[in-house]
Design a protein around this motif. Structure first.
Motif, PDB file in Angstrom:
ATOM      1  N   ALA A   1     -58.786 -32.836  44.551  1.00 21.38           N
ATOM      2  CA  ALA A   1     -59.756 -33.929  44.527  1.00 21.38           C
ATOM      3  C   ALA A   1     -59.283 -35.053  45.435  1.00 21.38           C
ATOM      4  N   GLU A   2     -60.190 -35.569  46.243  1.00 18.90           N
ATOM      5  CA  GLU A   2     -59.866 -36.637  47.166  1.00 18.90           C
ATOM      6  C   GLU A   2     -61.101 -37.510  47.328  1.00 18.90           C
ATOM      7  N   PRO A   3     -60.943 -38.715  47.865  1.00 22.42           N
ATOM      8  CA  PRO A   3     -62.120 -39.562  48.082  1.00 22.42           C
ATOM      9  C   PRO A   3     -63.180 -38.820  48.884  1.00 22.42           C
ATOM     10  N   GLY A   4     -64.419 -38.874  48.408  1.00 20.15           N
ATOM     11  CA  GLY A   4     -65.513 -38.202  49.088  1.00 20.15           C
ATOM     12  C   GLY A   4     -65.703 -36.768  48.659  1.00 20.15           C
ATOM     13  N   ASN A   5     -64.754 -36.239  47.868  1.00 17.78           N
ATOM     14  CA  ASN A   5     -64.860 -34.864  47.390  1.00 17.78           C
ATOM     15  C   ASN A   5     -64.163 -34.750  46.042  1.00 17.78           C
ATOM     16  N   ALA A   6     -64.555 -35.613  45.128  1.00 20.64           N
ATOM     17  CA  ALA A   6     -63.885 -35.674  43.830  1.00 20.64           C
ATOM     18  C   ALA A   6     -64.827 -35.444  42.658  1.00 20.64           C
ATOM     19  N   LEU A   7     -66.128 -35.414  42.913  1.00 17.87           N
ATOM     20  CA  LEU A   7     -67.079 -35.263  41.819  1.00 17.87           C
ATOM     21  C   LEU A   7     -67.292 -33.787  41.499  1.00 17.87           C
ATOM     22  N   PRO A   8     -67.589 -33.478  40.228  1.00 13.52           N
ATOM     23  CA  PRO A   8     -67.921 -32.088  39.886  1.00 13.52           C
ATOM     24  C   PRO A   8     -69.115 -31.610  40.702  1.00 13.52           C
ATOM     25  N   GLY A   9     -69.022 -30.393  41.208  1.00 10.09           N
ATOM     26  CA  GLY A   9     -70.135 -29.851  41.978  1.00 10.09           C
ATOM     27  C   GLY A   9     -70.105 -30.197  43.450  1.00 10.09           C
TER      28      GLY A   9
END
Length: 268
Positions: free
Chosen positions: A4-12
């Motif tokens: 998980a990283e900023p911009g790609n951390a939310l489920p889905g």
């Protein structure tokens, strides 16, 4: 998968090249028989590429793993097909007093294709089919959709010269600044191509770390024939809000004529 990283951390959310784990299941009620059942998760092959073999997470029934025909033919035992289908026996009964849930995990990589642009939603539909009676025709009993939203970095490049107007023999410092748009995931393994006019004399000693000495442009290596190619490999993941900077110096030829323009183009 990518941490998980900023911009790609939310489920889905998933970025290009990331491996997504799909979990799909069917629950068979207590004291229920299933005829010719098949649990399937048919990946949208144009956007997702299966990675490895599927895994039957539960229950521990010792399913055989095999390449299966299409359509699958139920037999005497459970079969976990190499494409992720779980094929029930021709007749299977849950004789217990509790429901039994069959869960399969399937890994898929987000393909690097034009269809997987930033913001695109990839829908992956799992289904369960079975027959109403032994030897009957299969009918869909239920479906569920797993959705992944593609997120991509949006790199930005700025290039500046220390002076705009020069004379023969002058030294010019070029500054390259690579950045990433706010809210976007990191850009990995980024390489910048800088096409320097042949007349400019590159000071190799001035190259920032990560910039390799120049080679001739070939027309296929990122720079036109007759130019000098500088390649800058960014030292780390290019994250939003954390620009990376490199510099180098050139000397204008002593015999540079008045009015001569030296276009110098870089591409990230």
């Amino acid at each position: 998968s990518v941490p998980a990283e900023p911009g790609n951390a939310l489920p889905g959310q998933a970025t290009i090249g990331e491996v997504v784990t799909y979990a799909y299941s069917v629950t068979i009620p207590a004291n229920t028989s299933v005829f010719s059942g098949v649990l399937d998760d048919a990946l949208p092959a144009a956007q997702l590429e299966q990675v490895g073999a599927p895994t039957l997470v539960s229950p521990a029934i010792g399913a055989t793993t095999a390449a299966c025909p299409t359509p699958a033919v139920p037999g005497a035992d459970f079969v976990l097909c190499d494409d992720g289908r779980l094929v029930f026996p021709a007749t299977w009964s849950n004789n217990s007093a509790s429901p039994v849930t069959f869960t399969v995990h399937l890994l898929a990589r987000v393909r690097d294709v034009a269809a997987n642009a930033h913001g695109v939603r990839i829908d992956n539909i799992a289904t369960f089919v079975s027959a109403p009676v032994a030897g009957g025709s299969q009918q869909e009993q239920g479906r569920a959709t797993g959705r992944v939203t593609v997120v991509e970095p949006q790199p930005l490049l700025a290039k500046a010269a220390s002076v705009d107007v020069v004379k023969g023999g002058d030294i010019v410092t070029y500054t390259l600044t690579a950045a990433n748009t706010a809210g976007r995931p990191g850009l990995y393994d980024a390489v910048l191509s800088d096409c320097v006019p042949p007349e400019l004399i590159i000071d190799v000693a001035s190259l920032s770390p990560g910039i390799v000495p120049p080679v001739a442009g070939t027309g296929t290596n990122g720079c036109p024939v007759g130019t000098q190619l500088l390649l800058w490999t960014l030292p780390s993941v290019l994250q939003a809000g954390t620009p990376q900077i490199a510099t180098y110096q050139v000397q204008v030829p002593l015999d540079a004529p008045a009015g001569r323009v030296y276009p110098n183009t870089a591409v990230l």
